[in-house]
Write a protein that holds these residues in place. Structure first.
Motif, PDB file in Angstrom:
ATOM      1  N   SER C  61       2.565   2.754   1.119  1.00 11.33           N
ATOM      2  CA  SER C  61       2.633   1.332   0.819  1.00 11.33           C
ATOM      3  C   SER C  61       1.841   0.596   1.893  1.00 11.33           C
ATOM      4  O   SER C  61       1.393   1.205   2.860  1.00 11.33           O
ATOM      5  CB  SER C  61       4.080   0.861   0.828  1.00 11.33           C
ATOM      6  OG  SER C  61       4.573   0.903   2.147  1.00 11.33           O
ATOM      7  N   THR C  63       1.994  -2.211   4.789  1.00  6.70           N
ATOM      8  CA  THR C  63       2.872  -3.043   5.597  1.00  6.70           C
ATOM      9  C   THR C  63       1.991  -3.941   6.451  1.00  6.70           C
ATOM     10  O   THR C  63       1.119  -3.444   7.168  1.00  6.70           O
ATOM     11  CB  THR C  63       3.766  -2.183   6.497  1.00  6.70           C
ATOM     12  OG1 THR C  63       4.530  -1.327   5.643  1.00  6.70           O
ATOM     13  CG2 THR C  63       4.687  -3.043   7.323  1.00  6.70           C
ATOM     14  N   ASP C 244       2.867  -4.886   0.697  1.00  5.17           N
ATOM     15  CA  ASP C 244       4.125  -4.671  -0.011  1.00  5.17           C
ATOM     16  C   ASP C 244       5.272  -5.139   0.870  1.00  5.17           C
ATOM     17  O   ASP C 244       6.271  -5.643   0.405  1.00  5.17           O
ATOM     18  CB  ASP C 244       4.329  -3.182  -0.300  1.00  5.17           C
ATOM     19  CG  ASP C 244       3.200  -2.638  -1.141  1.00  5.17           C
ATOM     20  OD1 ASP C 244       2.931  -3.231  -2.203  1.00  5.17           O
ATOM     21  OD2 ASP C 244       2.562  -1.644  -0.718  1.00  5.17           O
ATOM     22  N   GLN C 245       5.086  -4.921   2.179  1.00  5.76           N
ATOM     23  CA  GLN C 245       6.130  -5.267   3.128  1.00  5.76           C
ATOM     24  C   GLN C 245       5.510  -6.084   4.251  1.00  5.76           C
ATOM     25  O   GLN C 245       4.350  -5.860   4.599  1.00  5.76           O
ATOM     26  CB  GLN C 245       6.752  -3.993   3.685  1.00  5.76           C
ATOM     27  CG  GLN C 245       8.014  -4.256   4.477  1.00  5.76           C
ATOM     28  CD  GLN C 245       8.495  -3.010   5.180  1.00  5.76           C
ATOM     29  OE1 GLN C 245       9.663  -2.751   5.159  1.00  5.76           O
ATOM     30  NE2 GLN C 245       7.609  -2.267   5.800  1.00  5.76           N
ATOM     31  N   LYS C 263      10.471  -7.255   2.119  1.00  4.06           N
ATOM     32  CA  LYS C 263       9.485  -7.199   1.038  1.00  4.06           C
ATOM     33  C   LYS C 263       8.590  -8.439   1.126  1.00  4.06           C
ATOM     34  O   LYS C 263       9.066  -9.544   1.425  1.00  4.06           O
ATOM     35  CB  LYS C 263      10.198  -7.195  -0.311  1.00  4.06           C
ATOM     36  CG  LYS C 263      10.864  -5.891  -0.664  1.00  4.06           C
ATOM     37  CD  LYS C 263      10.140  -5.306  -1.860  1.00  4.06           C
ATOM     38  CE  LYS C 263      10.515  -3.884  -2.226  1.00  4.06           C
ATOM     39  NZ  LYS C 263      11.446  -3.154  -1.419  1.00  4.06           N
TER      40      LYS C 263
END
Lengths: 291, 298, 283
Positions: C61, C63, C244-245, C263
């Protein structure tokens, strides 16, 4: 601020400007005078024959061929000895030691002190270590090794400087790819720093070529063609000294040798300039940037 | 695409061993490089110690004269000659260097400044023996017309000054460049004339750098051997006028070393030690002040 | 004295490694997993720049670490591949664990770690060699010698960053002649030839024009399908586009702290911390 004006003209400013340009002109004249004298007198004797013949009559006539060979020998010996040492010092300063730690501090201090030592002291040292203790006598080898000690700080500093600039740009990039310190150093920093390294080598070369006092009592006086590095050999600078002080009537040939020396130095710095430009062009690519 | 697994790397990549060899070689070279300075000091000390131990360091200033064969080692005249030469050269060279630096940095058009800078750099690269040669054949005869014998303190002062002008100029230029342009622009905006801006604002702001340039120039002058050997006449005496021949400490080493034996030889090492101390002290002071200049501005 | 700090800086990793001793996860292609940053503090000499960061970064993902300048985002990033080892006087406390890798092995050997964790810098920093040499250099140094293998890796990573069509006919010309955006993508390709699991990006677009920035952002999104990306950015809109984060850092009493993390949508739409609320007003 009070001003001295005569018909709207700032007199004080004019006087100061006049004094400043006057002093500059004096200085320029002083700096040009010896250069012009060397060229004027040197051109009278400098020729291929002068460069390719042996000195005769204590140097009053003849040429400087063996002296050029000895000079070349001395300079080559000193570079061969100093370059690995300087490379080691530079590598340890930029990549090996922590720059704030005590080994780096001691190393840097010792270079600083070495750079300040007057050349005649290097001569004393070379005479007692290389000529006497190591029994090399008055020889090209002894003179070259002593000169190596003298040019070491110049060489090491410029090497460290160019390696450091290359390191700033590529150290982190290399490490982030998981490359070891020595492979980044060897395969990236050294090639990138090469123009700087060459410039440093030539700078050291010019210092070595210009030096006289060290060689007066380490490499000897003989003006014969040297047969090995253990032979005594007279450098161009020592030849100039000898002709101008010990040989009545040798002045003109001294100027010839001085001009040869100056041209050699100019040729060297021109070479390094061109070399640097060429390498930078090659590295950065000569195609124009496009978005 | 396969992941680079550890096995692949371990098999073909003997980095560890190669790295160890590389770094130990580099450390050895660096150690040797650092050792030279200690070797030099050790040699000077060991060669000069026997003589210093005989009569203490004071004897080199209180003995009857410089008669090395009769064990009389008074270096005072030569130390004084070196000091006079250095101070004289500084007095001549500083205003000239300052003028060139100010002109190239602030006043001259770019092309003229470029030419001047190149001339200074060119002169810095001229071997001192060439300056000595020029001194012997050009300056000494002129001084000789004025007041024989020509080879004198004055000739030495002039040529050593010429030799250190490039050094002082280059360092002064870089000190002047550290002065913020805002100072100069501010003064000009207030209607202060250029010369007054330079005298009252630029020079005071760069004074530490200029001082450092002078001290480093002095270090070069006092350590210089060839010029003083060639043009000063080499007579051991305390000069009473500018036209007296003198012998500098460095010139003495170069003159007598080739044949000196025993205590005489040791006394020359004492002179070398003295030179080393003097020059190191000057360089240390110069670098320290220069560093303060750079810090103050930044 | 400062030299010792380097030794200290290794210690937390070793400690971290021993704490997960026995829980070695196999090198699988499974998408599960996370990078666990526990109570991490970074200091340079006596100055602490970031303190007490505990953060869980999910695998595969993006970040984003955001916050004002000087709050320790980059310092934290540099700890993840231990590039902080290059900074004299830098010391680190706390631990970083990769749940899907053998941490004990990574702790022993930063070379291994950095091969798994690639990095992209603020300014594009290709080596001043040919494009080909830039890409094959690291491979050769890591022991890949077969030319066919090297060529296929070069091609696939150049294709991955969309440079293949632009440079395939001039692989032997200098990398410096490329434009800034191309250089940055080349640097990304240079990291990708080693097939890293994690990519660290330190403001990768701050020196690029908008079009190049857009290309890099598109790349980030596509790379994140198979790789874990940690991105430091000053551009809040960029964080909103790709992350995403999001982890928000702030300088409290002179020391960087993690003040909020969650999130991306939650942080941007419903920030909990009042400093985050103020900061995100500018987004």
């Amino acid at each position: 601020m009070r001003r001295f004006h005569v018909f709207g003209f700032d007199v004080r400013d004019f006087v100061w400007t006049f004094v400043m340009y006057g002093l500059t002109l004096t200085a320029v004249a002083m700096l040009l005078w010896p250069l012009l004298t060397v060229f004027g007198n040197g051109l009278q004797v400098l020729s291929w024959d002068f460069l390719l013949a042996s000195p005769e009559d204590a140097g009053r006539s003849g040429g400087i061929a063996p002296i050029l060979v000895s000079t070349l020998g001395i300079v080559l010996v000193s570079l061969t000895a100093a370059l690995p040492l300087a490379f080691g010092v530079a590598v340890m300063l930029t990549e090996g030691f922590n720059p704030a730690g005590w080994p780096a501090t001691i190393l840097r201090c010792s270079l600083d002190i070495l750079a300040g030592i007057p050349s005649v002291v290097f001569g004393l040292f070379g005479l007692s270590l290389f000529c006497r203790q190591l029994e090399l006598g008055y020889s090209i080898l002894a003179g070259g090794l002593t000169l190596a000690c003298m040019i070491l700080p110049t060489l090491a500093r410029s090497l460290a400087f160019s390696l450091e600039s290359a390191g700033v740009a590529h150290r982190a990039g290399g490490a982030a790819l998981g490359l070891s310190k020595q492979s980044v150093l060897w395969h990236v920093m050294v090639p990138v720093a090469l123009p700087g390294i060459c410039a440093g080598v030539v700078l050291a070369l010019t210092r070595a070529l210009a030096e006289t006092a060290v060689l007066l009592f380490t490499s000897g006086y003989s003006d014969r063609m040297p047969e090995s590095v253990l032979d005594s050999g007279r450098s161009v600078s020592v030849h100039i000294y000898d002709l101008s002080t010990n040989v009545p009537g040798g002045t003109l040939n001294a100027y010839g040798s001085a001009l040869a020396l100056l041209l050699l130095l100019a040729l060297l710095s021109f070479t390094v300039h061109a070399l640097t430009r060429w390498m930078q062009r090659r590295m950065t690519g000569n195609t124009t940037r496009s978005l | 695409m396969t992941l680079l697994t550890d096995e692949v790397v371990a098999k073909v990549h003997p980095t560890k061993l190669r790295g160890w060899a590389f770094w130990s070689a580099m450390s050895m070279l660096a150690l040797l490089g650092a050792a030279i300075v200690f070797l030099i000091v050790a040699f000077l000390l060991s060669e000069s110690f026997p003589l210093i131990a005989q009569g203490g360091p004071i004897r080199f200033f209180t003995d009857e004269g410089w008669w090395p064969r009769d064990a009389s080692f008074n270096m005072t005249p030569m130390v004084l000659a070196s000091l006079y030469l250095t101070i004289g050269a500084l007095v001549v060279a500083t205003p000239l260097s300052l003028a060139i630096s100010l002109v190239t940095t602030f006043k001259a058009p770019a092309r003229l400044a470029h030419v001047l800078r190149n001339l200074v750099e060119l002169s810095a690269a001229v071997p001192t023996v060439v300056y000595g040669l020029w001194g012997v054949s050009s300056i000494v005869p002129i001084v000789n017309i004025w007041s024989p014998p020509g080879a004198s303190l004055l000739a030495g002062v002039l040529i050593v000054a010429l030799m250190i002008i490039p050094t002082i100029t280059v360092l002064t230029q870089s000190a002047l460049q550290t002065v913020p342009t805002a100072y100069v622009q501010g003064a000009t905006a207030l209607g202060v004339s250029t010369s007054q801006t330079l005298l009252r604002i630029v020079i005071p702001a760069a004074r530490q750098g200029i001082f450092s340039a002078m001290v480093l120039g002095a270090a070069r002058a006092i350590g210089e051997t060839m010029v003083v050997l060639m043009v000063c006449g080499n007579i051991v005496q305390v000069p009473t006028s500018l036209f007296d021949p003198v012998r500098a400490l460095t010139a003495n080493i170069a003159l007598e070393m080739p044949y000196a034996m025993g205590d005489h030889r040791a006394s020359l090492f004492v002179a070398g030690l003295l030179m080393l101390l003097l020059v190191s002290a000057l360089v240390a002071v110069g670098e320290w002040v220069g560093m303060r200049q750079r810090k103050m501005i930044s | 004295m400062i030299n010792d700090n380097r030794a200290i800086s290794l210690e937390p990793f070793v400690r971290a490694a021993s704490s997960v001793h026995g829980t070695v996860t196999h090198l699988s292609t499974a998408a599960e997993g996370h990078i666990d940053i526990q109570d991490l503090s970074v200091s340079y000499g006596k100055r602490t720049v970031v303190e007490g960061v505990t953060l869980r970064v999910p695998r595969n993902s993006v970040t984003a670490l955001i916050g004002p300048s000087g709050c320790g985002k980059s310092s934290l990033l540099y700890c993840i591949n231990r590039l902080n080892d290059l900074v004299p006087g830098c010391s680190v406390e706390g631990s970083i664990n990769f749940s899907w890798m053998d941490n004990k092995h990574l702790a022993k050997n930063s070379t291994q770690l950095r091969r798994q964790v690639g990095m992209l810098f603020q300014r594009p920093n290709p080596f001043p060699f040919s494009i080909r040499k830039n890409l094959e250099f690291a491979l050769r140094q890591h022991g890949i010698k077969a030319q066919a293998d090297i060529n296929s890796r070069i091609e696939s990573s150049l294709r991955e960053v969309g440079l293949w069509d632009e440079v395939h006919d001039r692989l032997d010309s200098s990398a410096i002649a490329l434009s800034g955006g191309q250089q940055q993508r080349l640097c990304l390709a240079r990291a990708l030839v080693l097939n890293p699991d994690v990519l660290l990006m330190d403001e990768p677009c701050s020196a690029l024009d908008p079009i190049s920035t857009q290309k890099i952002e598109t790349l980030i999104l596509s790379l994140a399908q198979r790789r874990t990306i940690i991105l430091v950015t000053h551009s809040l809109s960029q964080a909103r586009r790709v992350a995403d984060q999001v982890a928000v850092f702030w300088k409290l009493e002179g020391v960087g702290k993690l003040i909020e993390c969650g999130k991306a949508r939650d942080v941007f739409d419903r920030p909990r911390h009042e400093l985050t609320q103020t900061y995100l007003q500018f987004a």
